[in-house]
Design a protein around this motif. Sequence first.
Motif, mmCIF file in Angstrom:
data_model
loop_
_atom_site.group_PDB
_atom_site.id
_atom_site.type_symbol
_atom_site.label_atom_id
_atom_site.label_comp_id
_atom_site.label_asym_id
_atom_site.label_seq_id
_atom_site.Cartn_x
_atom_site.Cartn_y
_atom_site.Cartn_z
ATOM 1 N N GLY A 100 0.828 -1.207 0.000
ATOM 2 C CA GLY A 100 0.000 0.000 0.000
ATOM 3 C C GLY A 100 0.859 1.254 0.000
ATOM 4 N N ALA A 101 1.916 1.239 0.845
ATOM 5 C CA ALA A 101 2.798 2.411 0.908
ATOM 6 C C ALA A 101 3.434 2.655 -0.456
ATOM 7 C CB ALA A 101 3.874 2.191 1.968
ATOM 8 N N LEU A 102 3.882 1.571 -1.101
ATOM 9 C CA LEU A 102 4.513 1.708 -2.415
ATOM 10 C C LEU A 102 3.510 2.252 -3.435
ATOM 11 C CD1 LEU A 102 6.697 -1.489 -2.716
ATOM 12 C CD2 LEU A 102 7.471 0.861 -2.624
ATOM 13 N N ALA A 103 2.260 1.730 -3.367
ATOM 14 C CA ALA A 103 1.247 2.173 -4.324
ATOM 15 C C ALA A 103 0.981 3.659 -4.156
ATOM 16 C CB ALA A 103 -0.030 1.364 -4.146
ATOM 17 N N ILE A 104 0.878 4.120 -2.882
ATOM 18 C CA ILE A 104 0.618 5.547 -2.642
ATOM 19 C C ILE A 104 1.776 6.389 -3.163
ATOM 20 C CG2 ILE A 104 0.389 7.277 -0.812
ATOM 21 C CD1 ILE A 104 -1.149 5.112 0.781
ATOM 22 N N GLU A 105 3.001 5.921 -2.915
ATOM 23 C CA GLU A 105 4.175 6.661 -3.387
ATOM 24 C C GLU A 105 4.166 6.775 -4.904
ATOM 25 O OE1 GLU A 105 7.244 5.459 0.200
ATOM 26 O OE2 GLU A 105 7.650 4.825 -1.840
ATOM 27 N N LEU A 106 3.855 5.649 -5.552
ATOM 28 C CA LEU A 106 3.799 5.655 -7.018
ATOM 29 C C LEU A 106 2.749 6.643 -7.503
ATOM 30 C CD1 LEU A 106 4.027 2.074 -8.516
ATOM 31 C CD2 LEU A 106 5.302 4.092 -9.165
ATOM 32 N N TYR A 107 1.564 6.617 -6.836
ATOM 33 C CA TYR A 107 0.471 7.491 -7.245
ATOM 34 C C TYR A 107 0.889 8.949 -7.116
ATOM 35 C CZ TYR A 107 -3.959 9.924 -7.221
ATOM 36 O OH TYR A 107 -4.973 10.793 -7.509
ATOM 37 N N LEU A 108 1.539 9.288 -5.959
ATOM 38 C CA LEU A 108 1.965 10.670 -5.740
ATOM 39 C C LEU A 108 2.968 11.106 -6.798
ATOM 40 C CD1 LEU A 108 2.291 10.820 -1.853
ATOM 41 C CD2 LEU A 108 0.550 11.851 -3.333
ATOM 42 N N MET A 109 3.880 10.161 -7.120
ATOM 43 C CA MET A 109 4.905 10.536 -8.081
ATOM 44 C C MET A 109 4.312 10.721 -9.474
ATOM 45 S SD MET A 109 8.319 8.630 -9.191
ATOM 46 C CE MET A 109 7.434 7.910 -10.532
ATOM 47 N N LEU A 110 3.411 9.808 -9.858
ATOM 48 C CA LEU A 110 2.859 9.869 -11.205
ATOM 49 C C LEU A 110 1.983 11.101 -11.399
ATOM 50 C CD1 LEU A 110 1.959 6.143 -11.886
ATOM 51 C CD2 LEU A 110 3.765 7.469 -12.925
ATOM 52 N N THR A 111 1.348 11.589 -10.305
ATOM 53 C CA THR A 111 0.467 12.745 -10.465
ATOM 54 C C THR A 111 1.202 14.058 -10.237
ATOM 55 O OG1 THR A 111 -0.194 12.402 -8.196
ATOM 56 C CG2 THR A 111 -1.674 11.558 -9.899
ATOM 57 N N SER A 112 2.451 13.987 -9.757
ATOM 58 C CA SER A 112 3.160 15.241 -9.470
ATOM 59 C C SER A 112 3.568 15.917 -10.780
ATOM 60 C CB SER A 112 4.397 14.964 -8.629
ATOM 61 O OG SER A 112 5.424 14.505 -9.459
#
Lengths: 195, 349
Positions: A100-112
């Motif tokens: 979950g932590a990795l998924a959130i990090e990926l999401y934040l990075m992809l939307t930044s």
Amino acid sequence: MDVVSFVFTLFAFFLLLGALGTVFSRNPVAAAMWLVLTFFSAGGVWLLLQAEFLALTLVLVYVGAVMVLFLFVVMMLDLNLAKLREGFWHNAPLALLVGGALAIELYLMLTSPAFHRAAAPAVAGSNTKMIGEVLYTVYAYPFEVAAMILVVAMIAAVTLTHRKRSDVRVVKPEEQIAVKASERLKVVSLPAEKE
Amino acid sequence: MNEWLSLAQGWLGPAWPVVWNVLKIIVLLVPLLLAVAYLTYAERKIIGYMQVRIGPNRVGPKGWLQPIADALKLLFKEVIVPSQANKVLYFVGPAMALAPSLLVWAAVPVNDGWVIADLDAGLLFVMAVISLEVYGVIIAGWASNSKYAFLGAMRASAQMISYEVAMGFGLICVLLVSGTLNLSEIVRQQGTGWFADHGLSFLSWNWLPLLPIAVVYFISGVAETNRAPFDLPEGESEIVAGHMVEYSGMAFALFFLAEYANMILVSFLTSILFFGGWLSPVAFLPDGLHWLLIKASVFLFLYLWIRATFPRFRYDHVMRLGWKVFVPITIVWLLVVAVWMLTPLSIWR
């Protein structure tokens, strides 16, 4: 769809297929082969970005050397799949947390906004030469430090796993090669016996 | 010729690049596969004469149709799958052995400008594709579920990885003196120099300043292709045929095709990297494809000669030669060449 998009789609499809196969296949050797496909497709995607040096090095180093050694080890191991799955439910909450932590990090990075930059325009000329020039001038110190770390790691791995057994007899090729015929064979002349 | 090309271009429209590249591939691969077939014939004949035998002489005049007969026999033989084998990987193995040994020819120039893909990083491409060849062997050995096949695969992978190191260092020397990774440029660069200006081009080629590397490269090439005397992965006296032991028919033939195509590749690469490729050895003769073919044939003959002459290595000797002899030689020569290039005595300016 032009040729480049078609090729990209093809490589991207195999990249995802390989990654999913690595995670979901039950057989460790098959998983390693899926990983090979993943690396190879990633190399193809990098080629489309005109990073041919990185793409070919990825194939050369990861597919050609690292994964071969991986397969080597995986094939030698006598893996008991039932035993590997034993602690599944016990570890599941922790795995979910990490995933979950990795998924959130990926999401934040992809939307930044930092991720949505246009790709740098490709420059004419040899990509290899440019990387070499930058590596030995701007990034000389980090490059040297990385090399030192790798050497130390290699020496450490060798010293940790190397053991010399004194209770076994081994052949030493050096000694065998150094042997001369005169040490092994003596030619004597015997006078013929007469009645 | 050019009129025909432009006519075909207009007629086919956007499909033209695809058709043109497929044509180039066919023009390269058909002679290659024929060469593979007749290399097996040459091998049997040459080794036969070296051992005071005649060799194959029954099928066709002087046995010339023997490779065709062999190919037909292998086509019609039944392909047997061991019941405990991994069915998918069992057939992926031979395919993965053959695919890289054909793919690698995309970047190999056979004459000035005659190359399917004139890559900037051609040498790197060749090395990357050659490093994939080991998968066919490993996968075949593991998927057969047989201990001989597995032992053969383990031996092959250890051997191929070890000799790739020496080969890689050797190639670094070549690209150090050439200053480029493009194979055509490497050949063209060998045609320049003091000797080339005085009509003796063959003394300007890379083999002379890089003599130890050229020798190490060719021997490593023999080891890479698992040929005698480095044929431990298939040593018939101890592990029958190694990774190929369970294969029959066409699946077995694919391994053979790959092995012989790799021999031809190593011979071509040695000629291109160290012996001036398609360049003529003396100034009064024209350059051309025939020179590359002659040089490669010499190295192919050397392959067969070595096979007929030397007994098989013992396994630890193979590893010792690779790691304790070849790797130090190439590293030392790399330093020598690098220092040489910085001194006023440098011949590469």
